[in-house]
Write a protein that holds these residues in place. Sequence first.
Motif, PDB file in Angstrom:
ATOM      1  N   VAL A  98     -21.923   9.344 -59.170  1.00  0.00           N
ATOM      2  CA  VAL A  98     -22.604   9.347 -57.862  1.00  0.00           C
ATOM      3  C   VAL A  98     -23.783   8.390 -57.878  1.00  0.00           C
ATOM      4  CG1 VAL A  98     -23.942  10.758 -56.263  1.00  0.00           C
ATOM      5  CG2 VAL A  98     -21.890  11.690 -57.293  1.00  0.00           C
TER       6      VAL A  98
ATOM      7  N   SER B  24     -14.967  10.466 -49.320  1.00  0.00           N
ATOM      8  CA  SER B  24     -15.723  11.712 -49.090  1.00  0.00           C
ATOM      9  C   SER B  24     -14.779  12.881 -48.824  1.00  0.00           C
ATOM     10  CB  SER B  24     -16.690  11.544 -47.919  1.00  0.00           C
ATOM     11  OG  SER B  24     -15.963  11.178 -46.765  1.00  0.00           O
TER      12      SER B  24
ATOM     13  N   VAL C 186     -14.300  14.872 -51.859  1.00  0.00           N
ATOM     14  CA  VAL C 186     -15.474  15.689 -52.200  1.00  0.00           C
ATOM     15  C   VAL C 186     -15.533  16.914 -51.294  1.00  0.00           C
ATOM     16  CG1 VAL C 186     -17.983  15.689 -52.391  1.00  0.00           C
ATOM     17  CG2 VAL C 186     -16.700  13.646 -53.019  1.00  0.00           C
TER      18      VAL C 186
ATOM     19  N   LEU D 225     -24.350  15.921 -56.143  1.00  0.00           N
ATOM     20  CA  LEU D 225     -23.986  15.390 -54.813  1.00  0.00           C
ATOM     21  C   LEU D 225     -25.189  15.102 -53.922  1.00  0.00           C
ATOM     22  CD1 LEU D 225     -20.915  17.585 -53.900  1.00  0.00           C
ATOM     23  CD2 LEU D 225     -20.971  15.109 -53.990  1.00  0.00           C
TER      24      LEU D 225
END
Length: 1322
Positions: A452, A463, A466, A488
Amino acid sequence: MEVSMETSYTILEELKLSSLISLNAVKGKDMGVLIRAIFKGSPCSQSEGVRRRLLLYKHCIQLCESGDLQLEVVSDIIGLLMLETHQLPGPTLAELATLYVDAIKGGSITNGKSLQLFPTILTALVSKETLAYGKGQLSGEEYKKQLINRLCSSRWDPHCVIHLTSMFRDVPMTVEELQFVVEKVLRMFSKLDLQEIPPLVYQLLLLSAKGCKKNVLEGVIAYFNEQDQRQKEEQKDSESMEVEVASVPQDQLRHVEGTVILHLVFAVKLDHELGRELVKHLKGEVGRMLCPFNIALVLSMARSHRFEEQISDFLKTAIIKCFRDSQIQQGSKFIQELIPLHCSVSDMIMETVRNSVFGWDHVTQGLVELGLMLMDSFGPKPGPFGKAAESNHNAPKTPAQQACRLGAQILLETFKMHEPIRIEVLEQVLNRVITKTASPISHFIDLFSDIVVSAPMILLDSSSKVIEVFDHLSYLPVSTVQGLLKALQPLLKVSMSMKDSLILVLRKAMFSSQLDARKSAVAGFLLLLKNFKVLGSLASSQASQSVSASQIQVDVHSRYNSSANETFCLEILGSLRRCLSQQADVRLMLYEGFHDVLRRNSQLASSILQTLLSQLKRYYEPEQDLLPPVKLEGCITAQGDQIFLQEPLSHLLSCVVHCFLWYRELQRDNLHEDEGEEEEEEGGGIQEDLENILNSITRRMIKSELEDFELDKSADFSLSSNVGVKNHIYALLVMGVYEVLMEFNFSCANYSKNRFEDLLGLFNLYHKLSEILKEKSGKGKSPSSKSARSLLSIGFVSTLLTALFRDSTQSREDSLSVLRSSTEFLRYAVSVALQKIQQLEETGHTDGPEGQNPEKTFRHLCEITRVLLWRYTSIPSAVEESGNKKEKGKTISMLCLEGLLRIFSAVQHRYQSRVQQFLCAVDVSEEEEGQAENISVTEKTAFLIRQFQRSLVNQLSGGEDDFNSKEAQIVVNILTVLSRQLEPSSPQFVEVLSWTVKICKESRLEDPQFCKGLMSLLFSLHVLYKSPVSVLRELSQDIHSHLGDIDQDVEVEKQSHFAIVNAKTAAPTATLLILSQVGRILDEVDWLITKQKAQLSSDKTASADKLSQAGVQPEPVEKALILQLGTLLTGLHELLQTCLPPGGCVDTLLRELTKMYTILTSLVKYYIQMYTNQLGHLPARFEKLVKLSGSHLTPQCYAFITYVQREDLSSGGGEKKKKKEEATTAASAKMLRETKAIPNLIFSIEQYEKFLIHLSKKSKVNLMQHMKLSTSRDFRINTASLEAALQEQEGAENNSHQTQSTVSQEPEESQEPKKKRRKKSK
């Protein structure tokens, strides 16, 4: 037409024929017709025809090489010539072949077109039975062999190497000839242009279908490894000289390597035998084979299913082996001097990752799989009860940790460099985070965090992957959720969709039936509150995450949306308020997180303080005259017949105090800056209310007696009854409240004497209650020890200790003397510091505010160390003890010393990279001087070591009565920890070693524990300086001298090299330590023998001189091995004659002797292998070692076994008379021990002798002449029958060769003492 042609042939002379051929060939017309005609008109039966044919061949070969003809014409000509080659007589074929050889030698073969004909000529030659050669005759096969020999011995034009290699594919050759050709081609590599290497390798691989696969692979690999090495050296030179010196551009070399790897992998797919040969070759000498080109090659090969598993296992084994070897080398000076440290395997693999940028797409998939495999195989293992063993985020220590860290580095760098595999890496990492709930996944979360930080914008593109993970949050452990959300954090600030998805998931989790899910929701919400700033919040200097690529966007984002952020944060706070009615664990998380939220988001202060105030009021007694001031009934709840804690009141109060103190500080700063007043009024009211409540609680808690809480000496605190559990919870809550109020009063006191008296009053009550709890809990301490963790913050502990011990300000003297007057309070302050340090060492953080911030924790740790070090060195413990003889418990000096030991260990474990900064910060002597930063770690550590050395010398000089064993042990442990920071090559290291040797030689203390610590320090130092075998021999002599001989008639010469070894410490302490070192040295020797064996087998075909050039010189290594074993053998000779007490010492000695014989056998096998491969001879010193083992080890082993069993029998008999039951269990345990250790030893002795016989036959040297073979194999001797047998045999010793085992044992026993006496007299 035919007639005219025939007439023309007869008329034309050779010259005309040549010009006709040339003319037709250049025009490209009717060439085939012309050649056929010439053949038809030149029958091989006539000499004229043969001569004409020879002329045709010679002229056509020249024409083809001239380059003037079209390709089709050349093909036609060669094709026709090939068809007729077998018709030619032997001498003509020989002449043509010689012509070719001369042309190649002379360099006239330019484009290699005519070379297609050469194999046909050679094939035709082979079929001829006899050919004239010089004055004699040779068969066609022999003649061809001579030609190939001549050809490979001559110089080749670099331009024709590829053509020649291609040509040899069609030549029929024996294995020997093929090897000759392959070696010649490989020698030509260095003379060729780099761009010509890939096609040449391709041709070589095609040629390898005939055989010599190993030679081809070894040659190609060696060439590229050499090129890489040269490239590296040139790079170093260009860096040092600041001039480009590269002979080959790096990118060009990498592209060529990439192409060659593709050729090799393609060849392996077609020829599996080649692949097997390659894997076999790489497995040969693992350390040497792991270099960038080879790693890239095997990773590309791993894409083939046939070799995938094999290569995966090979790489895993090779990498861990390299790390283990490196660890063994770093831990021993003896090995470092013999075998220099190789390049690090991590560097090699990371270089492969960097090289893969040059279009090595075929390697990237293999790199990803390698990284994941290393992380899966060598990641942290689950601890007891399935809990994760705490991972150390600093330098990895063990080989497994290093391999896991390497896997993470591979994945991170590959992720950065190669776009196509990013999604896959991300998926694999996140899948493991979600699915591996049973095993620790901290290493994957760390990797995800690094990904990240290094590429936030790339992650935004994926994304969706995630967001998918968010759905699983409520099913994951809290620690995983915290780690994941922390990682994150930078993305949440940039991506609105991600943030919204997360909030939805957290809200759902808040109402989950699972406690863990609710805790995860609290953790997530707190993290969001910390990171979404409201307009006007202070710039957070404590931000722990700094992200380069996304930082700009984050700041812009937060500035534009700060009003939205405020609504968002208040909404979250609303959600969190619901937690205040949930279980204690959930509330606890909230109280521990609020302070950090405040520091990061100061605009939320009034909302948070208001929430805390209303919660506190639920448990606060507003009536000022009523005691106690807190309602404990509401803090517990009953469920069925069990009682639980509902409200962690002390943690709530702690949170209130820390938030209040921080807010008060903030308001003061704002007043100085004359900022807005409205806010102050709003927050000021809450602040005032909180201050009044806290002051009131303090005042009334001091007035309250323990009886007011229903807690006094008569109360029940046992955890087996409900009343006991309730009282226990109450006691812990009340103690926590006392602690929190102590911190509040000290922080608000501004060094006022009255406030400090209040503080001491609180402490006295705390101390009284804690003493009652200790006394009542008795053995049941363990359950309470975890919950009774101190609530003081590490920052306060640091401030308090500095004030108590180092603050010499005149104005504060009077008020501080109130606290200093209480020894119990001083002791409490230091013991809390000790508890915090222990927590820091174990988990990497501490409870309370600032405990999670590594920077601040480190600063507080340095401050605490300064105070403890000053306190310990300024006030000697002897002085303190004489002043406080009545007080029980540890002295403050001892607590300080324990604290220092824990701190030095924690710093090495947690802050390895900041040791220099730590040493500078804690140096008491150079407080004012600025040059402290420039001094090296070794010098700083040596200065610190000298302080503790002085302390130990003072202890030892005081005599045995004043000697404090516990303190001396801790000082020795501190010296051991500190000495690890010294550079082994530095003079300071040698000084510490000399000092330790001196203390060991002079100290006569009869304290086994102190002896153990000091000797362990001696060995840990000695091993990094030189091998400690000679010290071990001297120590063994000392032990023999103190414990006496197994034969009571032998008088042992009194000698004492090391005074630390005496009658009290010799056994088991010193003996076991010496034997553990013997075991370690034997392991090193075993490792070296294995290395030597691998060297031998990898050079089976090599000659002895080539072996010595291959990196490890066998001569010095063998010499050192034999010397080590010889010296160890003399040490063991002493121990074998020592009257050791039965038990651990005897068992360990028997075990180490077994290992000794196993390693001697291993060395014998090494020499057998050497003779088998005809690579050397038996050195004279090995013969001496064998002789020594025959005279000083084997007879003593048998005598010692007899002694052990005699002791066991006699001691067993005594025990039976005393305690029958104990005797039975002890006897069975002994029997079990004997059945293993003694037969194992005898078996290893016999194996040694068996292989010695083998070696004697191979070497023609009689090595068995010094071995006395024992005929006794049954050692369970009946003493009564033995005595009877001895009496029978007394007068007839010469006739004692009977089969009875008991009798045959006797001569051995009777002869050994004579040897000993002889030795002693010397």
